[in-house]
Motif scaffolding. Structure first.
Motif, short mmCIF file in Angstrom:
data_model
loop_
_atom_site.label_atom_id
_atom_site.label_comp_id
_atom_site.label_asym_id
_atom_site.label_seq_id
_atom_site.Cartn_x
_atom_site.Cartn_y
_atom_site.Cartn_z
N LEU A 48 104.09 116.53 92.81
CA LEU A 48 103.94 117.86 92.22
C LEU A 48 103.06 118.77 93.08
O LEU A 48 102.58 119.80 92.61
N ALA A 49 102.83 118.38 94.33
CA ALA A 49 102.15 119.22 95.33
C ALA A 49 100.75 119.64 94.91
O ALA A 49 100.41 120.84 94.91
N VAL A 50 99.91 118.67 94.55
CA VAL A 50 98.53 118.95 94.19
C VAL A 50 97.68 118.84 95.46
O VAL A 50 97.65 117.78 96.10
N ALA A 51 96.99 119.92 95.83
CA ALA A 51 96.28 119.95 97.10
C ALA A 51 94.94 119.22 97.06
O ALA A 51 94.64 118.40 97.91
N ASP A 52 94.10 119.52 96.07
CA ASP A 52 92.77 118.93 95.97
C ASP A 52 92.85 117.58 95.26
O ASP A 52 93.32 117.51 94.11
N PRO A 53 92.40 116.49 95.87
CA PRO A 53 92.49 115.17 95.23
C PRO A 53 91.78 115.11 93.88
O PRO A 53 92.23 114.40 92.97
N ASN A 54 90.67 115.85 93.72
CA ASN A 54 89.96 115.83 92.45
C ASN A 54 90.75 116.51 91.33
O ASN A 54 90.50 116.27 90.15
N ASP A 55 91.73 117.37 91.70
CA ASP A 55 92.52 118.06 90.68
C ASP A 55 93.45 117.12 89.93
O ASP A 55 93.90 117.44 88.82
N ARG A 56 93.72 115.94 90.49
CA ARG A 56 94.56 114.98 89.76
C ARG A 56 93.89 114.56 88.45
O ARG A 56 94.57 114.13 87.51
N GLN A 57 92.56 114.69 88.39
CA GLN A 57 91.85 114.36 87.15
C GLN A 57 92.24 115.28 86.00
O GLN A 57 92.05 114.94 84.83
N LEU A 58 92.82 116.44 86.32
CA LEU A 58 93.25 117.37 85.28
C LEU A 58 94.35 116.78 84.42
O LEU A 58 94.57 117.22 83.28
N MET A 59 95.06 115.78 84.91
CA MET A 59 96.06 115.09 84.10
C MET A 59 95.41 114.44 82.87
O MET A 59 96.03 114.33 81.81
N ILE A 60 94.19 114.02 83.04
CA ILE A 60 93.44 113.42 81.94
C ILE A 60 92.76 114.51 81.11
O ILE A 60 92.81 114.51 79.88
N THR A 61 92.14 115.48 81.80
CA THR A 61 91.40 116.53 81.11
C THR A 61 92.31 117.37 80.22
O THR A 61 91.96 117.69 79.08
N ALA A 62 93.51 117.73 80.71
CA ALA A 62 94.44 118.53 79.92
C ALA A 62 94.84 117.80 78.64
O ALA A 62 94.90 118.38 77.55
N TYR A 63 95.10 116.51 78.78
CA TYR A 63 95.45 115.70 77.62
C TYR A 63 94.32 115.70 76.60
O TYR A 63 94.54 115.92 75.39
N MET A 64 93.09 115.46 77.06
CA MET A 64 91.96 115.35 76.15
C MET A 64 91.62 116.69 75.50
O MET A 64 91.19 116.73 74.34
N LEU A 65 91.82 117.79 76.21
CA LEU A 65 91.56 119.10 75.61
C LEU A 65 92.57 119.42 74.51
O LEU A 65 92.21 119.95 73.45
N GLY A 66 93.85 119.10 74.74
CA GLY A 66 94.85 119.25 73.69
C GLY A 66 94.53 118.37 72.49
O GLY A 66 94.66 118.79 71.32
N PHE A 67 94.10 117.18 72.78
CA PHE A 67 93.71 116.21 71.76
C PHE A 67 92.58 116.77 70.90
O PHE A 67 92.65 116.75 69.66
N ALA A 68 91.55 117.30 71.55
CA ALA A 68 90.40 117.84 70.81
C ALA A 68 90.77 119.10 70.03
O ALA A 68 90.32 119.30 68.90
#
Length: 416
Positions: A48-68
């Motif tokens: 999915l062409a993610v440039a910054d390696p740390n941005d892959r963590q958003l896969m977890i953060t987005a899920y948890m924010l929707g969850f909350a």
């Protein structure tokens, strides 16, 4: 043994072991949805062409924010319309979002669908706790939650290995197929076996006035508010670890394909703690166990950080795992008791209370975990610093909460 209604002789026919298993699977859906994809994050980021390696963590953060974000909704709805209907709605949303992830063609659309998955899985998490509170209270609730956590932990701790196995069969899309099938299986089990624990005569009207009153009761209770905030602080380190675990083990410690094994070894300490808590909490009490564990968590985190700073920023992977396993053992002795103490005063509004507790703890922990994970710099220092700071804040919060309970109680607390 069958579950008994809190404060009542009423019972339903579901065996205790099956009751625990259903609640554990409902609650495990969230952890599984995060942990199973950890090995696939680099592949998803590449595709999915993610440039910054740390941005892959958003896969977890987005899920948890929707969850909350969805947590405050499901509790009041389940108080009004019953537990099973709202469970079905949430699981249906999760199924649809899982289907959508199979078609995602950009990172932004994937993050949106991950948030939608989180919105769906908030229902099993919130309603599951409300169902337990419908049937148990006090130390009995803490005991049930401990046994729930054993199953809840074992499945996610194996999840990275499961994810690696699925990746060996094909692309990362198969991981979302697995989540889809798992959620469908839970939905069928709930419909077939879980009795309704909120009968029509006990349901509350869904009015602004009632919601306002229920929310006021929740936030004005010192014990509920204090242990909710403390749980958010202590849950933050766990999410920070999950956010950065793949990078730490694969990049910092160069464990390669052994990452799932190390992840499982550390997670096993949570299951051991949950089992011990379930055996000890009825005899010793929630407060002595959880408070001792919280102090232990802070001391272990401080010692670990000191060792790393004194002897270099790259300790051996085995030393790192030993310290983290000790921290997570303490975590496993805290969480069931903190949740039970937060829910204890509010049994007749269990849905609203579970929503409030879940939303605050998850939202706070997600932000804390995201920030600590974002600080990853190739060493374990940011993670361990986060453990120490957040653990200390949790300890301060508990001290303030207990001081109020001892000297200015708002209600008669059960003996501990």
């Amino acid at each position: 043994m069958t579950p008994r209604a809190a404060g009542s002789a009423n019972a339903f026919s579901l065996p205790f072991a099956e009751f625990v298993a259903i609640i554990a699977m409902l609650m495990a859906l969230t952890a599984l949805s995060v942990d199973i994809m950890l090995p696939a994050l680099p592949m998803i980021a590449d595709d999915l062409a993610v440039a910054d390696p740390n941005d892959r963590q958003l896969m977890i953060t987005a899920y948890m924010l929707g969850f909350a974000a969805a947590m405050p909704v499901y509790g009041p709805l389940s108080d009004r319309f019953g537990r099973k209907l709202i469970l079905t709605v949430g699981l249906g949303i999760f199924v649809l979002a899982s289907l959508g992830t199979l078609l995602a063609d950009s990172f932004s659309s994937m993050l949106l669908l991950r948030a939608l998955q989180g919105i769906g899985s908030a229902s099993p998490r919130i309603v599951g706790i409300a169902v337990v509170r419908d049937k148990f209270e006090g130390r009995d609730m803490a005991r049930v939650m401990s046994f729930v956590m054993i199953v809840f932990i074992i499945l996610p701790m194996l999840a990275p290995a499961m994810g690696s196995g699925i990746l060996a069969l094909g692309s990362w899309h198969l991981i979302f197929v697995a989540l889809l099938l798992f959620s469908l299986a839970i939905a069928v089990w709930v419909q077939a076996r879980l009795p309704e624990t909120r009968p029509p005569e006990e349901r509350e009207p869904l009015s602004v006035r009632w919601l306002g009153h229920a929310l006021y009761r929740t936030v004005s209770n010192r014990e509920t508010l204090g242990y909710t905030i403390a749980t958010a602080f202590i849950f933050g380190p766990l999410l920070a670890y999950i956010n950065s675990a793949q990078q730490i083990f694969v990049e910092s410690f160069e464990t390669g394909e052994l990452f799932p094994l190390f992840f499982a070894m550390i997670s096993a300490s949570l299951a051991v703690a949950a089992f011990m808590n379930g055996r000890l909490v009825v005899r010793i009490g929630m407060r002595p166990l959880s408070h001792a564990a919280l102090i232990g968590f802070v001391v272990i985190a401080a010692t670990h950080l000191a060792v790393v700073l004194i002897y270099g920023h790259s300790p051996s992977v085995w030393l790192f795992c030993a310290f983290l396993a000790a921290n997570f053992f303490c975590f496993g002795m805290m969480m069931p008791n903190f949740n039970a103490m937060a829910m204890e005063p509010l049994g007749n509004i269990a849905g609203v209370a579970a929503s409030f507790v879940g939303a605050i703890t998850t939202a706070g922990a997600t932000v804390f975990g995201w920030y600590v994970g974002l600080l990853y710099d190739g060493t374990v220092v940011p993670l361990l610093s986060g453990f120490l700071v957040l653990g200390t804040l949790a300890l301060i919060t508990v001290l303030i909460t207990e001081r109020g309970r001892l000297f200015k109680p708002h209600h008669a607390a059960p003996a501990e």
